[in-house]
Enzyme design. Structure first.
Site, mmCIF file in Angstrom:
data_model
loop_
_atom_site.group_PDB
_atom_site.id
_atom_site.type_symbol
_atom_site.label_atom_id
_atom_site.label_comp_id
_atom_site.label_asym_id
_atom_site.label_seq_id
_atom_site.Cartn_x
_atom_site.Cartn_y
_atom_site.Cartn_z
ATOM 1 N N LYS A 71 0.826 -1.221 0.000
ATOM 2 C CA LYS A 71 0.000 0.000 0.000
ATOM 3 C C LYS A 71 0.857 1.267 0.000
ATOM 4 C CE LYS A 71 -2.312 -0.967 3.792
ATOM 5 N NZ LYS A 71 -1.849 -2.318 4.149
ATOM 6 N N ARG A 81 -9.926 1.112 8.924
ATOM 7 C CA ARG A 81 -9.674 -0.318 9.127
ATOM 8 C C ARG A 81 -10.725 -0.992 9.998
ATOM 9 N NH1 ARG A 81 -3.251 -1.580 9.135
ATOM 10 N NH2 ARG A 81 -2.648 0.427 8.345
ATOM 11 N N ARG A 102 11.310 -7.728 4.601
ATOM 12 C CA ARG A 102 11.398 -6.310 4.978
ATOM 13 C C ARG A 102 11.973 -6.167 6.395
ATOM 14 N NH1 ARG A 102 5.934 -2.794 5.017
ATOM 15 N NH2 ARG A 102 5.651 -3.612 7.107
ATOM 16 N N ARG A 132 11.782 -2.904 11.064
ATOM 17 C CA ARG A 132 10.615 -2.353 11.763
ATOM 18 C C ARG A 132 10.295 -3.204 12.983
ATOM 19 N NH1 ARG A 132 5.400 -0.770 8.160
ATOM 20 N NH2 ARG A 132 4.376 -1.877 9.848
ATOM 21 N N ARG A 189 -1.006 -9.399 12.806
ATOM 22 C CA ARG A 189 -1.534 -8.300 11.979
ATOM 23 C C ARG A 189 -2.426 -8.832 10.861
ATOM 24 N NH1 ARG A 189 4.050 -6.113 11.142
ATOM 25 N NH2 ARG A 189 3.346 -5.160 9.225
HETATM 26 P P1 ADP Z 1 0.690 -2.700 8.100
HETATM 27 O O1 ADP Z 1 1.475 -2.874 6.843
HETATM 28 O O2 ADP Z 1 1.004 -3.732 9.125
HETATM 29 O O3 ADP Z 1 -0.761 -2.537 7.866
HETATM 30 P P2 ADP Z 1 0.946 0.108 8.782
HETATM 31 O O4 ADP Z 1 2.224 0.819 8.638
HETATM 32 O O5 ADP Z 1 -0.142 0.503 7.855
HETATM 33 O O6 ADP Z 1 1.296 -1.413 8.721
HETATM 34 O O7 ADP Z 1 0.425 0.269 10.283
HETATM 35 C C1 ADP Z 1 1.253 -0.087 11.363
HETATM 36 C C2 ADP Z 1 0.436 -0.170 12.642
HETATM 37 O O8 ADP Z 1 -0.155 1.107 12.922
HETATM 38 C C3 ADP Z 1 -0.739 -1.145 12.614
HETATM 39 O O9 ADP Z 1 -0.358 -2.464 12.874
HETATM 40 C C4 ADP Z 1 -1.618 -0.546 13.715
HETATM 41 O O10 ADP Z 1 -1.147 -0.859 15.005
HETATM 42 C C5 ADP Z 1 -1.428 0.940 13.519
HETATM 43 N N1 ADP Z 1 -2.466 1.478 12.613
HETATM 44 C C6 ADP Z 1 -2.276 1.980 11.361
HETATM 45 N N2 ADP Z 1 -3.440 2.378 10.823
HETATM 46 C C7 ADP Z 1 -4.407 2.134 11.749
HETATM 47 C C8 ADP Z 1 -5.808 2.311 11.802
HETATM 48 N N3 ADP Z 1 -6.489 2.827 10.770
HETATM 49 N N4 ADP Z 1 -6.465 1.938 12.921
HETATM 50 C C9 ADP Z 1 -5.807 1.436 13.963
HETATM 51 N N5 ADP Z 1 -4.493 1.219 13.991
HETATM 52 C C10 ADP Z 1 -3.783 1.559 12.903
#
Ligand code: ADP
Length: 191
Positions: free
Chosen positions: A13, A88, A127, A133, A144
């Protein structure tokens, strides 16, 4: 142009969000990136978010919603935005509907990148080795995926019912996937 980009963790994404946002001259807003920036700056928001992120859980809706609301109130998002990683949850969908309706606009499209789960777990483990990370351990990666399947995947149907869902095969070369996204959006105005 108001877009959301969905797909499981590791679907690519973030990479695609940058290209798509650039093309439409709108900001790409990644909730994950905003959380990570707050964690590294040690802000109160970062401190609150970190324990959820480290465990692979979602940050609570009230915290996330407030953060997105503030971000899309910024002047650069007035003409549109691409949200990467939001909404989400059902509560976030409702919140976003309210935020957009409030400005008299509508959501133009929900893009979902489809990928095979095993493929992306492997991608994320890769990654983890290069980016390091904190939430890229196998256990957290699996968690996740689970949280995504439980809470976020069902939202795809909501957008399908609204007729704004654009499903894009997320497997392949980065540029090829970008082309697929543009093709899926080709009936939308340029700005
Ligand atoms: P991923 O590729 O795991 O989806 P992101 O970088 O998009 O990783 O998000 C990392 C973390 O940030 C998620 O695992 C969550 O804890 C938090 N996060 C991101 N977006 C949201 C959201 N819309 N609602 C709740 N938590 C979020």
């Amino acid at each position: 142009m108001r877009l959301i980009l969905m797909g499981p963790p590791g679907a690519g994404k973030g990479t695609q969000a940058t290209f798509v946002a650039q093309h439409y001259s709108i900001p790409a807003i990644s909730t994950g990136d905003i959380f990570r920036a707050n964690v590294s700056e040690g802000t109160p928001l970062g401190k609150e978010a970190q324990r959820y992120m480290d465990a692979g859980e979602y940050v609570p809706d009230d915290v996330t919603n407030k953060m997105v609301r503030n971000r899309i109130d910024e002047p650069d998002a007035e003409g549109g935005f691409l949200l990467d990683g939001y909404p989400r949850t059902v509560a976030q969908v409702e919140e976003l509907d309210g935020m957009i309706a409030h400005t008299g606009h509508r959501l133009d499209a929900a893009i979902v990148l489809t990928v095979d789960e095993e493929e992306i777990v492997q991608r994320l483990l890769q990654r983890a080795q290069t980016d390091g990370r904190a939430d890229d351990t196998e256990e957290v990666i699996r968690r996740r995926q689970e949280v995504y399947a439980e809470q976020t995947a069902p939202l795809i149907e909501t957008y399908r019912e609204r007729g704004i869902l654009r499903e894009v095969d997320g497997l392949g070369e980065v540029e090829e996937i970008t082309r697929r996204i543009f093709a899926a959006l080709d009936d939308l105005p340029e700005s």
